[in-house]
Design a protein around this motif. Structure first.
Motif, short mmCIF file in Angstrom:
data_model
loop_
_atom_site.label_atom_id
_atom_site.label_comp_id
_atom_site.label_asym_id
_atom_site.label_seq_id
_atom_site.Cartn_x
_atom_site.Cartn_y
_atom_site.Cartn_z
N TRP A 271 0.84 -1.21 0.00
CA TRP A 271 0.00 0.00 0.00
C TRP A 271 0.87 1.26 0.00
CZ3 TRP A 271 -5.12 0.30 -0.72
CH2 TRP A 271 -5.79 1.48 -0.38
N GLN A 272 1.89 1.27 0.85
CA GLN A 272 2.76 2.44 0.92
C GLN A 272 3.57 2.61 -0.36
OE1 GLN A 272 4.60 1.25 4.70
NE2 GLN A 272 3.81 3.13 5.61
N ALA A 273 3.94 1.48 -0.99
CA ALA A 273 4.76 1.55 -2.21
C ALA A 273 3.95 1.98 -3.43
CB ALA A 273 5.41 0.19 -2.47
N ALA A 274 2.62 1.93 -3.32
CA ALA A 274 1.76 2.20 -4.48
C ALA A 274 1.12 3.58 -4.40
CB ALA A 274 0.68 1.12 -4.59
N ALA A 275 1.86 4.56 -3.89
CA ALA A 275 1.28 5.89 -3.68
C ALA A 275 0.74 6.50 -4.97
CB ALA A 275 2.32 6.81 -3.05
N ALA A 276 1.50 6.40 -6.06
CA ALA A 276 1.06 7.01 -7.32
C ALA A 276 -0.19 6.32 -7.86
CB ALA A 276 2.19 6.94 -8.34
N ALA A 277 -0.21 4.99 -7.80
CA ALA A 277 -1.38 4.25 -8.29
C ALA A 277 -2.60 4.53 -7.43
CB ALA A 277 -1.07 2.75 -8.29
N ARG A 278 -2.40 4.69 -6.12
CA ARG A 278 -3.53 5.02 -5.25
C ARG A 278 -4.10 6.39 -5.59
NH1 ARG A 278 -2.09 5.82 -0.28
NH2 ARG A 278 0.12 5.26 -0.29
N ALA A 279 -3.24 7.35 -5.85
CA ALA A 279 -3.72 8.68 -6.22
C ALA A 279 -4.53 8.64 -7.50
CB ALA A 279 -2.53 9.63 -6.36
N GLU A 280 -4.08 7.86 -8.48
CA GLU A 280 -4.79 7.74 -9.76
C GLU A 280 -6.14 7.06 -9.57
OE1 GLU A 280 -4.11 5.87 -14.26
OE2 GLU A 280 -2.49 5.85 -12.78
N ALA A 281 -6.22 6.15 -8.57
CA ALA A 281 -7.47 5.41 -8.33
C ALA A 281 -8.43 6.16 -7.43
CB ALA A 281 -7.13 4.05 -7.72
N GLY A 282 -8.10 7.38 -7.06
CA GLY A 282 -9.02 8.16 -6.24
C GLY A 282 -8.71 8.13 -4.76
N SER A 283 -7.46 7.85 -4.39
CA SER A 283 -7.02 7.81 -2.98
C SER A 283 -7.94 6.93 -2.14
CB SER A 283 -6.96 9.22 -2.40
OG SER A 283 -6.05 10.01 -3.12
N LEU A 414 -8.15 -1.55 -11.63
CA LEU A 414 -9.56 -1.82 -11.91
C LEU A 414 -10.45 -0.67 -11.45
CD1 LEU A 414 -11.58 -3.98 -12.98
CD2 LEU A 414 -11.77 -4.79 -10.61
N LEU A 415 -10.08 -0.02 -10.37
CA LEU A 415 -10.87 1.11 -9.88
C LEU A 415 -10.91 2.27 -10.86
CD1 LEU A 415 -9.82 1.22 -6.10
CD2 LEU A 415 -11.94 0.32 -7.08
N THR A 416 -9.94 2.34 -11.74
CA THR A 416 -9.93 3.42 -12.75
C THR A 416 -10.78 3.06 -13.96
OG1 THR A 416 -7.96 2.59 -13.93
CG2 THR A 416 -7.58 4.01 -12.01
N ARG A 417 -11.33 1.85 -13.99
CA ARG A 417 -12.16 1.39 -15.11
C ARG A 417 -13.51 0.92 -14.56
NH1 ARG A 417 -7.33 -1.14 -15.61
NH2 ARG A 417 -8.22 -3.21 -15.34
N PRO A 418 -14.39 1.84 -14.19
CA PRO A 418 -15.63 1.46 -13.49
C PRO A 418 -16.53 0.51 -14.27
CG PRO A 418 -15.67 3.78 -14.17
CD PRO A 418 -14.28 3.29 -14.36
N GLU A 419 -16.58 0.61 -15.58
CA GLU A 419 -17.44 -0.30 -16.33
C GLU A 419 -16.94 -1.73 -16.23
OE1 GLU A 419 -17.92 0.99 -20.34
OE2 GLU A 419 -19.03 2.82 -19.79
N GLU A 420 -15.63 -1.90 -16.27
CA GLU A 420 -15.05 -3.24 -16.13
C GLU A 420 -15.27 -3.77 -14.71
OE1 GLU A 420 -10.61 -5.29 -16.46
OE2 GLU A 420 -11.05 -3.42 -17.57
N ARG A 421 -15.14 -2.90 -13.73
CA ARG A 421 -15.39 -3.31 -12.34
C ARG A 421 -16.83 -3.75 -12.17
NH1 ARG A 421 -17.19 -3.18 -7.36
NH2 ARG A 421 -19.05 -2.33 -8.36
#
Length: 452
Positions: A271-283, A414-421
């Motif tokens: 979780w800590q290592a994925a800071a950039a991906a978390r920000a893109e996914a809406g924190s 996956l969180l960045t692709r709501p239709e797929e989710r």
């Protein structure tokens, strides 16, 4: 549906052949060791009772004592939480098919016994399963005199089986499963376990593969009925509450579901290592729900030591109208430190990682997540739910990842692709509903054997 050897309609020979000298000797040695270990067993219960007081309750029942009950109950043994949840679907069907049925419910763990309380009705009884010595099991059977015994999933005990056979109580292994690894391990103790397997009147297996392995282990009559966990329906009130809590958040929720030792630390590091991906996914908010309640404080310390702000479910209130306080909405992580609320937690989650599957533990119940419509990421170790895992993957309800960092990366993506989710969520509910019916099949077989 097949009988012994897979031949439809062929009944297995009964009663089983007498035990050999070697088998009687092995059981005698096993029983002697357990008798000598009884003081250590009691000490262990007392020590565990410091964290979970229920372990210190009704200690006499562990040795077959306790008040007698009227004969004729259907005895269901559900060792712990997962087995008790599965047993709920079977018990509900047994009551539907046999109104007035009296239940004797036994457990080994505190979480199992606590989860079993809501399943009881007037006239039912709840006990600890006795320590597997001949005397303790005899006392238990004399005081309870069940019409039939139902052991859930993997529970086979040499003296329980032997004494039930002598007492004329037919024993059924329901929702039975046996992994290839467990079969290999059992071969090392064949002289002890083979007579216990033969003493089973019937095994109702989850899959054809489980059935084949159970026959190899010596069970004389095995029939495939499916997995009871598909018949479990999520608590609609809890699910709705979780979804309402989710609606009150301004960010998505990633859940580590029913986690086991080692997985929480790995998740926090990822979780800590994925800071950039978390920000893109809406924190997103991190939700951790540990498998064992005695680890709640340990996991809370792990979260805060990782530098994350934490909100605990236990601080939200226990009544049905409880809501997270405003401070929880801005916390980095939530800890699901309550019992019997998995539907609430799945209602909260947008995606989930399956606990027990990233360590070599066989995975937790993935069907529950599917029934709640939650896309799931599984690790490589799902041998406790092997067929269900493969069916889930084939249905598009879940995906597999080799490690927690990989699973988290895919979940955040996956969180960045709501239709797929949403498509995965719909596939999950369809998958869960397509495999129901095991409870009805098993109940019919069990009631046929019951002397009531």
């Amino acid at each position: 549906m097949a009988g012994a050897g897979g031949r439809p309609g062929v009944a297995a020979a009964w009663p089983p052949r007498p035990d050999s000298v070697k088998e009687r000797f092995a059981r005698g040695v096993f029983s002697t060791v357990l008798r000598l270990a009884s003081p250590a067993y009691v000490l262990r219960l007392l020590l565990r009772g410091r964290a979970e007081p229920l372990y210190q309750s009704h200690l006499a029942e562990r040795f077959g004592f306790g008040p007698a009950i009227a004969p004729g109950s259907v005895w269901v043994h559900a060792v712990s939480l997962g087995e008790t949840r599965a047993a709920a679907a079977l018990i509900d069907r047994l009551r539907r098919d046999r109104p007035g049925l009296r239940l004797l419910l036994t457990h080994t763990t505190a979480t199992g016994r606590e989860a079993g309380l809501p399943l009881l009705r007037d006239g039912d009884a709840q006990r600890w399963l006795p320590f597997d010595t001949p005397g303790a099991v005899r006392r238990f059977l004399r005081r309870t005199r069940p019409s039939v015994g139902v052991l859930m999933e993997t529970e086979i005990w040499p003296n329980v089986q032997r004494q039930a056979l002598k007492a004329g109580v037919p024993m059924v292994l329901a929702n039975a499963r046996l992994s290839a690894r467990s079969l290999r391990r059992g071969e090392k103790f064949q002289a002890l376990l083979a007579p216990a397997a033969r003493a089973l009147r019937l095994a109702l297996a989850q899959t054809a593969e489980d059935a084949d392995r159970l026959r190899q282990a010596g069970v004389p009559d095995v029939r495939v009925c499916g997995n009871l966990k598909f018949d479990l329906q999520p608590d609609e009130a809890l699910l709705a509450r979780g979804r309402a809590w989710r609606a009150g958040l301004t960010r998505p929720v990633v859940m580590l579901a029913v986690s086991r030792e080692g997985e929480e630390a790995a998740m926090l590091a990822a979780w800590q290592a994925a800071a950039a991906a978390r920000a893109e996914a809406g924190s997103p908010l991190l939700l951790i729900v540990p498998r064992h309640p005695q680890r709640f404080d340990e996991i809370a310390a792990l979260v805060t030591d990782a530098g994350l702000t934490l909100a605990r479910r236990s601080a939200f209130g226990s009544h049905e109208h409880a809501v997270p306080p405003p401070s929880a909405g801005v916390a980095d992580a939530w800890l699901g430190d309550s019992m019997r609320e998995m539907a609430l937690y799945y209602g909260l989650a947008d995606v989930a990682l399956l606990g027990g599957s990233f360590e070599k533990l066989g995975g937790q119940n993935l069907i529950e997540a599917a029934a709640c419509g939650v896309p799931l990421f599984m690790g490589p170790h799902t041998f406790n739910f092997a067929e269900a895992a493969e069916l889930s993957l084939a249905a598009g309800a879940s995906r597999r990842a080799a490690t927690i960092p990989t699973a988290l990366s895919e979940a955040l993506s996956l969180l960045t692709r709501p239709e797929e989710r949403d498509a995965m969520a719909e596939a999950a509910t369809t998958f869960a509903s397509a495999h129901r019916g095991a409870a009805a099949r098993m109940a019919a077989q069990i009631l046929e054997l019951a002397r009531i």
